[in-house]
Design a protein around this motif. Structure first.
Motif, mmCIF file in Angstrom:
data_model
loop_
_atom_site.group_PDB
_atom_site.id
_atom_site.type_symbol
_atom_site.label_atom_id
_atom_site.label_comp_id
_atom_site.label_asym_id
_atom_site.label_seq_id
_atom_site.Cartn_x
_atom_site.Cartn_y
_atom_site.Cartn_z
ATOM 1 N N ASP A 51 -67.846 -7.813 85.796
ATOM 2 C CA ASP A 51 -67.118 -7.847 87.060
ATOM 3 C C ASP A 51 -65.673 -7.424 86.827
ATOM 4 O OD1 ASP A 51 -66.594 -8.192 89.709
ATOM 5 O OD2 ASP A 51 -67.018 -10.346 89.760
ATOM 6 N N THR A 52 -64.934 -7.276 87.925
ATOM 7 C CA THR A 52 -63.499 -6.995 87.839
ATOM 8 C C THR A 52 -62.749 -8.323 87.842
ATOM 9 O OG1 THR A 52 -63.733 -4.873 88.989
ATOM 10 C CG2 THR A 52 -61.539 -5.866 88.944
ATOM 11 N N LEU A 53 -61.966 -8.554 86.813
ATOM 12 C CA LEU A 53 -61.267 -9.825 86.658
ATOM 13 C C LEU A 53 -59.761 -9.612 86.722
ATOM 14 C CD1 LEU A 53 -63.321 -11.435 83.739
ATOM 15 C CD2 LEU A 53 -63.644 -11.709 86.207
ATOM 16 N N THR A 54 -59.061 -10.625 87.223
ATOM 17 C CA THR A 54 -57.603 -10.610 87.290
ATOM 18 C C THR A 54 -57.053 -11.552 86.222
ATOM 19 O OG1 THR A 54 -57.665 -10.192 89.665
ATOM 20 C CG2 THR A 54 -55.586 -10.971 88.747
ATOM 21 N N LEU A 55 -56.140 -11.042 85.419
ATOM 22 C CA LEU A 55 -55.577 -11.843 84.319
ATOM 23 C C LEU A 55 -54.366 -12.630 84.826
ATOM 24 C CD1 LEU A 55 -55.789 -9.168 81.478
ATOM 25 C CD2 LEU A 55 -57.474 -10.900 82.115
ATOM 26 N N ASP A 56 -54.632 -13.660 85.620
ATOM 27 C CA ASP A 56 -53.547 -14.475 86.166
ATOM 28 C C ASP A 56 -52.867 -15.275 85.061
ATOM 29 O OD1 ASP A 56 -54.194 -13.504 88.618
ATOM 30 O OD2 ASP A 56 -55.319 -15.263 89.261
ATOM 31 N N PRO A 225 -41.400 -20.868 83.809
ATOM 32 C CA PRO A 225 -41.415 -20.480 82.394
ATOM 33 C C PRO A 225 -42.716 -19.757 82.040
ATOM 34 C CG PRO A 225 -41.886 -22.813 82.620
ATOM 35 C CD PRO A 225 -41.559 -22.321 83.997
ATOM 36 N N VAL A 226 -42.597 -18.662 81.295
ATOM 37 C CA VAL A 226 -43.762 -17.877 80.876
ATOM 38 C C VAL A 226 -43.598 -17.550 79.393
ATOM 39 C CG1 VAL A 226 -45.061 -15.743 81.183
ATOM 40 C CG2 VAL A 226 -44.067 -16.888 83.171
ATOM 41 N N ALA A 227 -44.628 -17.827 78.615
ATOM 42 C CA ALA A 227 -44.598 -17.493 77.193
ATOM 43 C C ALA A 227 -44.516 -15.984 77.023
ATOM 44 C CB ALA A 227 -45.832 -18.046 76.494
ATOM 45 N N ASP A 228 -43.812 -15.564 75.988
ATOM 46 C CA ASP A 228 -43.623 -14.139 75.762
ATOM 47 C C ASP A 228 -44.959 -13.420 75.593
ATOM 48 O OD1 ASP A 228 -41.516 -12.029 75.240
ATOM 49 O OD2 ASP A 228 -42.692 -11.828 73.412
ATOM 50 N N SER A 229 -45.928 -14.083 74.989
ATOM 51 C CA SER A 229 -47.240 -13.462 74.778
ATOM 52 C C SER A 229 -48.004 -13.269 76.079
ATOM 53 C CB SER A 229 -48.074 -14.313 73.819
ATOM 54 O OG SER A 229 -48.252 -15.631 74.341
ATOM 55 N N GLU A 230 -47.638 -14.022 77.117
ATOM 56 C CA GLU A 230 -48.325 -13.917 78.403
ATOM 57 C C GLU A 230 -47.779 -12.805 79.274
ATOM 58 O OE1 GLU A 230 -50.899 -16.739 79.795
ATOM 59 O OE2 GLU A 230 -51.124 -15.852 77.801
ATOM 60 N N LEU A 231 -46.589 -12.308 78.960
ATOM 61 C CA LEU A 231 -45.982 -11.252 79.782
ATOM 62 C C LEU A 231 -46.792 -9.966 79.755
ATOM 63 C CD1 LEU A 231 -42.175 -11.707 78.963
ATOM 64 C CD2 LEU A 231 -43.377 -12.352 81.063
ATOM 65 N N GLN A 232 -47.597 -9.759 78.699
ATOM 66 C CA GLN A 232 -48.385 -8.532 78.600
ATOM 67 C C GLN A 232 -49.446 -8.437 79.691
ATOM 68 O OE1 GLN A 232 -51.242 -8.528 75.249
ATOM 69 N NE2 GLN A 232 -50.577 -10.639 74.842
ATOM 70 N N TYR A 233 -49.784 -9.560 80.308
ATOM 71 C CA TYR A 233 -50.802 -9.552 81.346
ATOM 72 C C TYR A 233 -50.214 -9.342 82.738
ATOM 73 C CZ TYR A 233 -53.200 -11.736 77.420
ATOM 74 O OH TYR A 233 -53.708 -12.006 76.173
ATOM 75 N N LEU A 234 -48.886 -9.227 82.840
ATOM 76 C CA LEU A 234 -48.222 -9.071 84.128
ATOM 77 C C LEU A 234 -47.695 -7.646 84.269
ATOM 78 C CD1 LEU A 234 -46.179 -12.406 84.237
ATOM 79 C CD2 LEU A 234 -48.407 -11.931 85.284
ATOM 80 N N ALA A 299 -48.026 -22.988 89.458
ATOM 81 C CA ALA A 299 -47.950 -21.613 89.940
ATOM 82 C C ALA A 299 -48.983 -20.756 89.221
ATOM 83 C CB ALA A 299 -46.559 -21.033 89.716
ATOM 84 N N SER A 300 -49.639 -19.886 89.989
ATOM 85 C CA SER A 300 -50.565 -18.911 89.436
ATOM 86 C C SER A 300 -50.016 -17.531 89.774
ATOM 87 C CB SER A 300 -51.968 -19.096 90.023
ATOM 88 O OG SER A 300 -52.853 -18.105 89.528
ATOM 89 N N ILE A 301 -49.562 -16.812 88.747
ATOM 90 C CA ILE A 301 -48.947 -15.499 88.931
ATOM 91 C C ILE A 301 -50.034 -14.433 88.787
ATOM 92 C CG2 ILE A 301 -47.117 -13.941 88.175
ATOM 93 C CD1 ILE A 301 -45.802 -16.360 86.814
ATOM 94 N N GLU A 302 -50.161 -13.590 89.798
ATOM 95 C CA GLU A 302 -51.199 -12.560 89.778
ATOM 96 C C GLU A 302 -50.912 -11.530 88.693
ATOM 97 O OE1 GLU A 302 -53.351 -9.384 92.851
ATOM 98 O OE2 GLU A 302 -51.632 -10.578 93.483
ATOM 99 N N GLY A 303 -51.873 -11.359 87.780
ATOM 100 C CA GLY A 303 -51.709 -10.422 86.679
ATOM 101 C C GLY A 303 -52.453 -9.124 86.913
ATOM 102 N N ARG A 304 -52.552 -8.322 85.862
ATOM 103 C CA ARG A 304 -53.238 -7.044 85.995
ATOM 104 C C ARG A 304 -54.743 -7.264 86.019
ATOM 105 N NH1 ARG A 304 -54.906 -4.965 80.895
ATOM 106 N NH2 ARG A 304 -54.153 -6.180 79.104
ATOM 107 N N THR A 305 -55.473 -6.311 86.568
ATOM 108 C CA THR A 305 -56.920 -6.415 86.700
ATOM 109 C C THR A 305 -57.608 -5.518 85.674
ATOM 110 O OG1 THR A 305 -56.937 -4.678 88.387
ATOM 111 C CG2 THR A 305 -56.789 -6.970 89.142
ATOM 112 N N ILE A 306 -58.782 -5.960 85.216
ATOM 113 C CA ILE A 306 -59.600 -5.171 84.297
ATOM 114 C C ILE A 306 -61.010 -5.104 84.866
ATOM 115 C CG2 ILE A 306 -58.241 -5.657 82.240
ATOM 116 C CD1 ILE A 306 -60.215 -7.834 81.517
ATOM 117 N N SER A 307 -61.663 -3.969 84.676
ATOM 118 C CA SER A 307 -63.012 -3.769 85.212
ATOM 119 C C SER A 307 -64.047 -3.937 84.106
ATOM 120 C CB SER A 307 -63.126 -2.378 85.847
ATOM 121 O OG SER A 307 -62.817 -1.373 84.893
#
Length: 391
Positions: A51-56, A225-234, A299-307
């Motif tokens: 499926d197409t998932l969003t990396l929130d 606050p967002v961990a630096d490793s999590e920024l790659q998904y935004l 808070a749930s921040i909408e991230g990039r999507t992957i198919s």
């Protein structure tokens, strides 16, 4: 020669033993034929659905007003009036009068300044008339003698400049007196909620005294606050991303939509986290429930999507491999292209095919090609396959 008795007795004993053996043999039950036992491990399976998932990205924060102001007295005097809405928790509109300082002294200062302005205006007009007369006299003298030179003092230019300076000073005094008189009214600088009040009726305040504190209700900000490793998904570092805020309001879980407007651009020295700022407009006029200042929100921040992706429990994956069930009821391992591991789950974008059967049971010693059986009643074909394997 042996007697007849010696011959017959052994034969009789032999015949009796044979007869007894035959009797016992007829009474013996034949051994039961044991059915073939299925010793394969029992497994549960789940069909792969890509499926197409969003990396929130999840975070949390405290709701605060974008603007908070401490009201400070700009003039001194006794507080002679306090508005009913000037209490903690009350809402006020821009320009509302919250309190009034005794204005008698400032009204007197204004009258005095206006009188000084009138005097300066009169003196200026007289000096202008005198300067006009001096200019006319000079023109007459100049026509009689071409060698005559008029001085600045004779033409009354210094005198006129002095009167003009006094007039402008008087104007400034009037303006200052009016401003001080206006400052006796304590007004709300914007639509706000009163956070604190520090005066009461009859209080005497000086210039610089604290009167109260209020928070603007137009916009709320939440530092996330967002961990630096999590920024790659935004995408774009999270700027412009949609955010869903959630918190308990009156015992019920409530959600509010917000938007990331900026990043603070630095890493916090203590938490080692980056901070994104979410904005929510008119928090106390929200359609669902008000988003109150001071609330703790998730808070749930909408991230990039992957198919063509799948999310599976983390315990099913070991060394980037996951067990699947083949059509011949054997186990094999597939290597996953892992994108993210988060909240006890693994998100992968490659390595599995739609419709494959994931083994979701915990096996003690799984191995490639190991025979297993489904978590369903055995069928004839299953038993036949097992018998062929054992042969």
């Amino acid at each position: 020669m042996a007697s007849k008795k010696q011959i017959i007795l052994p034969l009789a004993v032999l015949a009796g033993g044979i007869a007894l053996a035959v009797a016992f043999s007829s009474l013996k039950t034949p051994p039961e034929q044991k059915p073939l036992q299925d010793t394969r491990p029992l497994v549960s399976t789940q069909s792969v659905q890509l499926d197409t998932l969003t990396l929130d990205v999840t975070s949390y924060g405290i709701v605060k007003a974008k603007d908070e102001t401490v009201l400070i007295a700009q003039v001194g005097g006794q507080v002679i009036a306090v508005a009913d809405q000037f209490v903690a928790g009350a809402f006020v509109k821009q320009g509302d009068i919250l309190a009034r300082i005794d204005a008698n002294d400032y009204e007197a200062d204004l009258i005095e300044a206006q009188a000084g302005l009138a005097q300066a205006s009169s003196a200026l007009e007289i000096e202008r008339a005198q300067a006009h007369v001096a200019q006319a006299e000079w023109e007459r003298i100049k026509s009689d003698s071409s060698d005559a030179i008029a001085s600045e003092l004779y033409l009354r230019k210094p005198q006129l400049a002095e009167k003009m300076a006094r007039y402008r000073s008087a104007q400034a005094s009037v303006k200052r007196a009016k401003r001080n008189l206006e400052r006796t009214y304590i007004r709300a600088p914007y639509d706000a909620i009163i956070k604190q009040r520090d005066i009461s009726l009859g209080s005497v305040v000086n210039q610089g005294s604290r009167l109260g504190e209020l928070s603007a209700t137009s916009v709320a900000h939440i530092r996330l606050p967002v961990a630096d490793s999590e920024l790659q998904y935004l995408p774009n570092g999270g700027l412009g991303a949609n955010v869903t805020l959630s918190a308990q309001y009156a015992g019920k879980l409530t959600h509010w939509p917000a938007t990331i407007i900026r990043s603070e651009g630095v890493i916090d020295a203590k938490s080692r986290m980056s901070y994104l700022v979410a904005q929510f407009s008119k928090p106390y006029s929200a359609p669902s429930q008000p988003l109150r200042f001071g609330s703790y929100v998730n808070a749930s921040i909408e991230g990039r999507t992957i198919s063509d992706a799948i999310s599976v429990p983390h315990h099913l994956v070991k060394n980037n491999k996951i067990a699947v069930l083949n059509d011949n009821l054997t186990l094999s391992f597939k290597t996953l292209d892992i994108v993210r591991e988060h909240n006890g789950r693994v998100i992968a974008q490659g390595g599995l095919v739609e419709g494959e059967q994931l083994i979701t049971s915990a096996l003690e010693y799984p191995s490639e090609g190991m025979a297993v059986k489904r978590d369903t009643p055995a069928t004839t074909s299953d038993v036949t396959q097992l018998a062929l394997k054992e042969d």
